[in-house]
Design a protein around this motif. Sequence first.
Motif, PDB file in Angstrom:
ATOM      1  N   TYR A  95       0.828  -1.191   0.000  1.00 48.10           N
ATOM      2  CA  TYR A  95       0.000   0.000   0.000  1.00 48.10           C
ATOM      3  C   TYR A  95       0.872   1.253   0.000  1.00 48.10           C
ATOM      4  O   TYR A  95       1.869   1.311   0.730  1.00 48.10           O
ATOM      5  N   ALA A 106       0.110  10.434  11.003  1.00 51.42           N
ATOM      6  CA  ALA A 106      -0.595   9.232  10.568  1.00 51.42           C
ATOM      7  C   ALA A 106      -0.812   9.282   9.056  1.00 51.42           C
ATOM      8  O   ALA A 106      -0.734  10.338   8.434  1.00 51.42           O
ATOM      9  N   PHE A 107      -1.128   8.112   8.509  1.00 50.19           N
ATOM     10  CA  PHE A 107      -1.456   8.004   7.091  1.00 50.19           C
ATOM     11  C   PHE A 107      -2.956   8.228   6.908  1.00 50.19           C
ATOM     12  O   PHE A 107      -3.763   7.408   7.350  1.00 50.19           O
ATOM     13  N   ASP A 108      -3.327   9.322   6.230  1.00 52.05           N
ATOM     14  CA  ASP A 108      -4.751   9.634   6.139  1.00 52.05           C
ATOM     15  C   ASP A 108      -5.409   9.188   4.837  1.00 52.05           C
ATOM     16  O   ASP A 108      -6.626   8.966   4.799  1.00 52.05           O
ATOM     17  N   TRP A 110      -5.068   6.354   1.655  1.00 53.76           N
ATOM     18  CA  TRP A 110      -4.407   5.118   1.250  1.00 53.76           C
ATOM     19  C   TRP A 110      -4.764   4.761  -0.187  1.00 53.76           C
ATOM     20  O   TRP A 110      -5.898   4.984  -0.630  1.00 53.76           O
ATOM     21  N   GLY A 111      -3.799   4.177  -0.888  1.00 52.45           N
ATOM     22  CA  GLY A 111      -4.104   3.564  -2.167  1.00 52.45           C
ATOM     23  C   GLY A 111      -4.845   2.261  -1.952  1.00 52.45           C
ATOM     24  O   GLY A 111      -4.978   1.783  -0.815  1.00 52.45           O
ATOM     25  N   GLN A 112      -5.317   1.674  -3.027  1.00 52.60           N
ATOM     26  CA  GLN A 112      -6.136   0.453  -2.931  1.00 52.60           C
ATOM     27  C   GLN A 112      -5.281  -0.800  -2.742  1.00 52.60           C
ATOM     28  O   GLN A 112      -5.816  -1.872  -2.478  1.00 52.60           O
TER      29      GLN A 112
ATOM     30  N   ALA B  34      -1.573   6.353  16.174  1.00 52.43           N
ATOM     31  CA  ALA B  34      -2.762   6.337  15.318  1.00 52.43           C
ATOM     32  C   ALA B  34      -3.461   5.002  15.439  1.00 52.43           C
ATOM     33  O   ALA B  34      -2.844   3.984  15.788  1.00 52.43           O
ATOM     34  N   TYR B  36      -6.140   2.480  13.082  1.00 54.71           N
ATOM     35  CA  TYR B  36      -6.700   2.216  11.763  1.00 54.71           C
ATOM     36  C   TYR B  36      -7.681   1.055  11.842  1.00 54.71           C
ATOM     37  O   TYR B  36      -7.532   0.154  12.670  1.00 54.71           O
ATOM     38  N   GLN B  38      -9.249  -1.959   9.305  1.00 51.62           N
ATOM     39  CA  GLN B  38      -9.069  -2.623   8.015  1.00 51.62           C
ATOM     40  C   GLN B  38     -10.093  -3.740   7.860  1.00 51.62           C
ATOM     41  O   GLN B  38     -10.245  -4.585   8.742  1.00 51.62           O
ATOM     42  N   GLY B  41      -9.516  -7.492   2.351  1.00 52.72           N
ATOM     43  CA  GLY B  41      -9.307  -7.094   0.966  1.00 52.72           C
ATOM     44  C   GLY B  41      -9.303  -5.606   0.710  1.00 52.72           C
ATOM     45  O   GLY B  41      -9.250  -5.176  -0.448  1.00 52.72           O
ATOM     46  N   LYS B  42      -9.338  -4.812   1.779  1.00 49.19           N
ATOM     47  CA  LYS B  42      -9.374  -3.360   1.642  1.00 49.19           C
ATOM     48  C   LYS B  42      -8.168  -2.713   2.309  1.00 49.19           C
ATOM     49  O   LYS B  42      -7.508  -3.315   3.163  1.00 49.19           O
ATOM     50  N   ALA B  43      -7.903  -1.472   1.914  1.00 53.47           N
ATOM     51  CA  ALA B  43      -6.832  -0.716   2.554  1.00 53.47           C
ATOM     52  C   ALA B  43      -7.258  -0.283   3.954  1.00 53.47           C
ATOM     53  O   ALA B  43      -8.453  -0.134   4.234  1.00 53.47           O
ATOM     54  N   PRO B  44      -6.295  -0.086   4.832  1.00 53.16           N
ATOM     55  CA  PRO B  44      -6.634   0.464   6.148  1.00 53.16           C
ATOM     56  C   PRO B  44      -7.259   1.853   6.012  1.00 53.16           C
ATOM     57  O   PRO B  44      -7.047   2.559   5.024  1.00 53.16           O
ATOM     58  N   LEU B  46      -7.855   5.424   8.352  1.00 53.84           N
ATOM     59  CA  LEU B  46      -7.466   6.149   9.562  1.00 53.84           C
ATOM     60  C   LEU B  46      -8.690   6.518  10.386  1.00 53.84           C
ATOM     61  O   LEU B  46      -9.638   7.114   9.877  1.00 53.84           O
ATOM     62  N   TYR B  87      -5.749  -1.751  13.976  1.00 53.64           N
ATOM     63  CA  TYR B  87      -4.302  -1.669  14.211  1.00 53.64           C
ATOM     64  C   TYR B  87      -3.949  -0.337  14.861  1.00 53.64           C
ATOM     65  O   TYR B  87      -4.463   0.720  14.455  1.00 53.64           O
ATOM     66  N   GLN B  89      -0.585   2.224  15.521  1.00 54.94           N
ATOM     67  CA  GLN B  89       0.698   2.511  14.873  1.00 54.94           C
ATOM     68  C   GLN B  89       1.369   3.656  15.609  1.00 54.94           C
ATOM     69  O   GLN B  89       0.736   4.683  15.870  1.00 54.94           O
TER      70      GLN B  89
END
Lengths: 120, 108
Positions: A95, A106-108, A110-112, B34, B36, B38, B41-44, B46, B87, B89
């Motif tokens: 990702y 934080a990562f706000d 995300w790619g797929q 942070a 998350y 999930q 099959g999907k991205a996390p 926030l 999760y 982080q």
Amino acid sequence: EVQLVQSGAEVKKPGESLKISCKASGYRFTTYWIGWVRQMPGKGLEWMGIIYPGDSDTTYSPSFQGQVTISADKSISTAYLQWNSLKASDTATYYCARLRRGSRDAFDIWGQGTMVTVSS
Amino acid sequence: DIQMTQSPSTLSASVGDRVTITCRASQTITTWLAWYQQKPGKAPKLLIYQASSLQSGVPSRFSGSGSGTEFTLTISSLQPDDFATYYCQQYNSYSPWTFGQGTKVEIK
């Protein structure tokens, strides 16, 4: 709309090279850090490293330093993750994700995800 | 490396339950944490940054607290859409940044 769109799934053989991409849109690409995160099959998340596209300043996790190369092309708002010689253990979903603000956040977005399968 | 330990690893709960997940850091990270969500099959996604700040667009039933080495994510009233893996982080320093092993919230 702010989004990161990653390149499609890859199937490679051990020893082959690979470069996957992450195209940003909807925001100023050069002013946000982008990172890469690995998720091996059925496992958790691992931080690989981050890059600032504005000047290509890059920080790697020690676990991935020397194993991959993170780069960015600001002319086309795209970040990359590259391998010179893949191993079976590189099989995972990768990702890209944008840092919310600054170089420590934080990562706000995300790619797929890009699924990479390395098998002989 | 800073180790992040989540508990429990799996949690069985019912719709409407109050759910709490704990994340412990092996050394102090002040509030550089942070959370998350999930789904398979999907991205996390926030949920919480800076230990307790709710990300824009995230329902207010999610909240985070803690500082130093101990943190919690609370879902005040579990909804069907909340069954997922969560999760934590840390991003305290480039030591590197690390994630907890995840907590799967299952339907009871």
